[in-house]
Structures are given as structure tokens and as C-alpha cells.
Design a protein around this motif. Structure first.
Motif, PDB file in Angstrom:
ATOM      1  N   ASN A  92       0.796  -1.227   0.000  1.00  0.00           N
ATOM      2  CA  ASN A  92       0.000   0.000   0.000  1.00  0.00           C
ATOM      3  C   ASN A  92       0.834   1.285   0.000  1.00  0.00           C
ATOM      4  O   ASN A  92       0.276   2.372   0.116  1.00  0.00           O
ATOM      5  N   SER A 145      -0.999  -7.986  -3.470  1.00  0.00           N
ATOM      6  CA  SER A 145      -1.527  -7.065  -2.456  1.00  0.00           C
ATOM      7  C   SER A 145      -3.037  -7.029  -2.637  1.00  0.00           C
ATOM      8  O   SER A 145      -3.603  -7.816  -3.392  1.00  0.00           O
ATOM      9  N   TRP A 146      -3.706  -6.059  -1.988  1.00  0.00           N
ATOM     10  CA  TRP A 146      -5.164  -5.925  -2.162  1.00  0.00           C
ATOM     11  C   TRP A 146      -5.509  -4.824  -3.165  1.00  0.00           C
ATOM     12  O   TRP A 146      -6.652  -4.390  -3.244  1.00  0.00           O
ATOM     13  N   ASN A 181      -3.963  -9.236  -7.268  1.00  0.00           N
ATOM     14  CA  ASN A 181      -4.912  -8.799  -6.243  1.00  0.00           C
ATOM     15  C   ASN A 181      -5.487  -9.967  -5.452  1.00  0.00           C
ATOM     16  O   ASN A 181      -6.185 -10.825  -6.001  1.00  0.00           O
ATOM     17  N   ILE A 182      -5.239  -9.978  -4.124  1.00  0.00           N
ATOM     18  CA  ILE A 182      -5.745 -11.067  -3.284  1.00  0.00           C
ATOM     19  C   ILE A 182      -7.257 -11.019  -3.103  1.00  0.00           C
ATOM     20  O   ILE A 182      -7.854 -12.000  -2.645  1.00  0.00           O
ATOM     21  N   LEU A 183      -7.890  -9.904  -3.467  1.00  0.00           N
ATOM     22  CA  LEU A 183      -9.350  -9.811  -3.366  1.00  0.00           C
ATOM     23  C   LEU A 183     -10.038 -10.481  -4.551  1.00  0.00           C
ATOM     24  O   LEU A 183     -11.210 -10.845  -4.460  1.00  0.00           O
ATOM     25  N   GLY A 226      -1.107  -8.411   3.006  1.00  0.00           N
ATOM     26  CA  GLY A 226      -2.536  -8.464   3.259  1.00  0.00           C
ATOM     27  C   GLY A 226      -2.863  -8.642   4.723  1.00  0.00           C
ATOM     28  O   GLY A 226      -2.003  -8.991   5.540  1.00  0.00           O
ATOM     29  N   MET A 240     -12.941 -11.976   5.845  1.00  0.00           N
ATOM     30  CA  MET A 240     -12.376 -10.771   5.261  1.00  0.00           C
ATOM     31  C   MET A 240     -11.850  -9.870   6.380  1.00  0.00           C
ATOM     32  O   MET A 240     -12.518  -9.661   7.378  1.00  0.00           O
ATOM     33  N   ARG A 286      -8.871  -5.898   3.144  1.00  0.00           N
ATOM     34  CA  ARG A 286      -7.481  -6.296   2.892  1.00  0.00           C
ATOM     35  C   ARG A 286      -7.321  -7.803   2.756  1.00  0.00           C
ATOM     36  O   ARG A 286      -6.238  -8.337   2.963  1.00  0.00           O
ATOM     37  N   GLY A 287      -8.408  -8.451   2.401  1.00  0.00           N
ATOM     38  CA  GLY A 287      -8.336  -9.853   2.042  1.00  0.00           C
ATOM     39  C   GLY A 287      -8.663 -10.825   3.159  1.00  0.00           C
ATOM     40  O   GLY A 287      -8.457 -10.548   4.339  1.00  0.00           O
TER      41      GLY A 287
END
Length: 345
Positions: free
Chosen positions: A121, A168-169, A175-177, A202, A216, A224-225
Motif C-alpha cells: 500500500n 496485495s489488495w 490482487n488477493i481480493l 494483506g 475478510m 485487505r483480504g
């Protein structure tokens, strides 16, 4: 004479055969080793200079003797750019922008780091230009940089192909999301390599974020995942090891389907701008070893403590081992890692 000749020939053949078998056995025992640390932010020049003593030249003095593995990975929690203005309003609470001096890249090099992730981030603290500058400056210095969206870095060593990917998110990183794309990307990457390393940023932050939960996680309202779910999906689709950072505290570790998951390695070298209140100041180097058949052989925790505003020093009290053992047991039970007093598991 003929019998004697054939006997000597047979002896020579047997000797060569034994040498070949011994060499094959030695090769099969050759190990591949990796070291991981968490967040690295070596001081900032924005909005004013907050830099370590001796201009940062001593930051990794205690750590460097332990960086003796084939690969050494860290998370670059900040930028290396000469952009003058941040895209963040740092006058607002919980808004921070990190701009490390370009010369500090040499200190990472001298400490033997090989691979740095920019999937976090703070990589866009100075906008897209600062992001690109950071990647280019690190690559120019010879670092492997991971975390760019859709990118895998493949390195051949000891007859094997190693793949490294960072998450990261954020949508401009892997993207981990986005779990569906995560599955497909990891499958695609695994098809290209023998051993795949997933390194992610994350989870929530702070003392209350030490536990790993199957849900979550949020921080300051931002998702943030679900790192528990993400790590399992990563391994189900080809990852051989999953290592996390981001919460600024250590978290537990577990084996899932025989593969190691380390959910957070916390801070490692975070000077001046990070809270060093316990347990945020407890850190470690994670070492892992594999054989040539990609089987996990052993792991080791090298305990560190951050002192003097965030400089890593070897911790004789071995707090990291105690914390990780406890969290691993309460979060993962029998699957949790069990670390001995020497840090080995």
C-alpha cells in the motif's frame, strides 16, 4: 591373461558405477534455500528527513550474517524516487508517504537481498511515476522485482526453475481480493516453473491483528483480504510456499497439504515512522530448505527485535519463536508449526 583382463575391466566398471551412484546421491541431497523477511522502510525524506544514524549504513549489520541462502526476499514498503510531491495528503491522520533516498538501495544490495516486492500500500505514495521509478531504480541495481500485475519472475538455479509472484489488495498489483483471477494466474505460473513462491501483503494491522481468521479483514474501512482463504487457494492451485506481510506484527504459521504458509513476518527494518510498541517490534528471518525434488526439508526462525526507532538486532531472548509457536498452536492446532529452541521446525 584374458580372465585377468576382464576382471580388471569389471573392477573398473564397478568403480565407475559406484562413483556415479555416489554423485547422484550427493546431487539429490543438494538443498535449495530461501530467506524471507517482512516490511522494509529504511527512513524517509518526505515531508522532511527522518533518516537513521550513520545515514543508514549500519541498518543490516546484525542481519547480514544470516542472509546466506540461495534467495533472499523482502517487502519494499516505500518508494525509491525523486518525485517531489506525494499523491497523499500526509496532513491527514493515518496518511503516510515514504520516499527512501536512492543511495539506500546500495544498503539492500550490500545486505545480500535478491528479490524485492513492490506489491503493497505504499508503492504508489508518489503516484504512477514514483511507482515506475521505484521499479526501474531497483532493477537498475540488479534486483528482481515482483508484484507487478500479471508478472512472474522466473529464475533458474541448481537445475530447477523458481517462480516468484507478489500480491496485495490493490488492482494494480496481483490482487488477493480477486480470487478467481488468483486461481487462474497461479495455475498459469505453476505450469512454467518447478517451485512457485507466493509472497503477499494483506490482512489488518496492529496488536489486535495477530490472529488469523477465515474471514475478510479490514483496516480503516478498507478490505485487505481473507488471507486464510487466499493462502489455501494459492496452494490448491500450485503454490509451493506462501509468505505474508502487512499486519506489522508476526502471525502464526501452518502446514497445509504439506506446504508452508507464514501469514505475516511483521516489520523487519522500519525506521522512524512505524510504531515500535510490543509486539510490533518483534521480528524474524524465515529460512526454508528444499531438496532437489522440491520436498520441504526444514525451516528455521532467526529471531530479531527492532530497537532505536526500528533497526533490526538479533534477539537473544528469542521472542519471535515464542510468539509464532503460541499463535501457530492456537490458530492451527496440529497443523501449526512447532519450533524448537534453536528456531528449527
Amino acid at each position: 591373461m584374458k580372465i585377468h583382463y576382464y576382471q580388471n575391466y569389471l573392477k573398473l566398471f564397478l568403480l565407475l558405477f559406484l562413483i556415479t551412484i555416489l554423485n547422484l546421491n550427493l546431487n539429490s541431497q543438494e538443498t535449495i534455500s530461501l530467506s524471507f523477511v517482512g516490511d522494509i522502510m529504511m527512513g524517509t525524506t518526505y515531508p522532511s528527513d527522518i533518516l537513521p544514524p550513520n545515514d543508514g549504513k549500519d541498518l543490516f549489520n546484525d542481519a547480514k550474517p544470516f542472509f546466506d541462502t540461495d534467495f533472499i526476499l523482502g517487502n519494499c514498503e516505500g518508494t525509491f524516487t525523486e518525485q517531489k510531491t506525494s499523491t497523499k495528503d500526509v496532513s491527514k491522520p493515518n496518511n503516510y508517504a515514504f520516499r527512501m533516498p536512492l543511495r539506500y538501495i546500495n544498503y539492500l544490495k550490500e545486505a545480500n537481498f535478491h528479490i524485492l516486492s513492490i506489491a503493497n500500500n505504499h508503492s504508489f505514495d508518489f503516484g504512477n511515476k514514483g511507482y515506475i521509478d521505484t521499479i526501474e531504480n531497483l532493477k537498475k541495481a540488479g534486483f528482481i522485482v515482483i508484484g507487478e500485475k500479471g508478472n512472474i519472475e522466473i529464475i533458474e538455479k541448481k537445475g530447477l526453475k523458481f517462480g516468484f509472484i507478489g500480491f496485495s489488495w490493490f488492482s494494480h498489483h496481483n490482487n488477493i481480493l480477486d480470487l478467481n483471477n488468483t486461481k487462474n494466474f497461479i495455475k498459469e505460473c505453476k505450469n512454467k516453473v518447478d517451485l512457485l513462491v507466493v509472497y503477499f501483503h494483506g490482512g489488518s494491522e496492529g496488536e489486535s491483528a495477530q490472529r488469523v481468521k477465515n474471514e475478510m479483514e479490514y483496516f480503516l474501512g478498507s478490505p485487505r483480504g481473507n488471507v486464510y482463504q487466499f493462502a489455501r487457494i494459492a496452494i490448491d492451485n500450485g503454490a509451493d510456499i506462501v509468505v505474508g506481510h502487512g499486519p506489522h506484527v508476526l502471525r502464526g504459521m501452518e502446514f497445509y497439504k504439506g506446504k508452508l504458509i507464514a501469514y505475516s513476518l511483521g516489520n523487519f527494518c522500519t525506521y522512524g515512522m512505524f510504531s515500535m510498541k510490543y509486539p510490533r517490534n518483534i521480528s524474524c528471518i524465515l529460512k526454508v530448505y528444499y531438496d532437489k525434488n522440491k520436498n520441504f526439508l526444514k525451516g528455521q526462525i532467526i529471531p530479531f527485535i527492532l530497537l532505536n526507532k526500528g533497526i533490526p538486532y538479533y534477539d537473544k531472548n528469542k521472542e519471535a519463536i515464542k510468539i509464532i509457536n503460541n499463535l501457530s498452536k492456537i490458530d492451527f492446532g496440529e497443523n501449526g508449526v512447532k519450533i524448537n529452541e534453536n528456531g528449527e521446525f
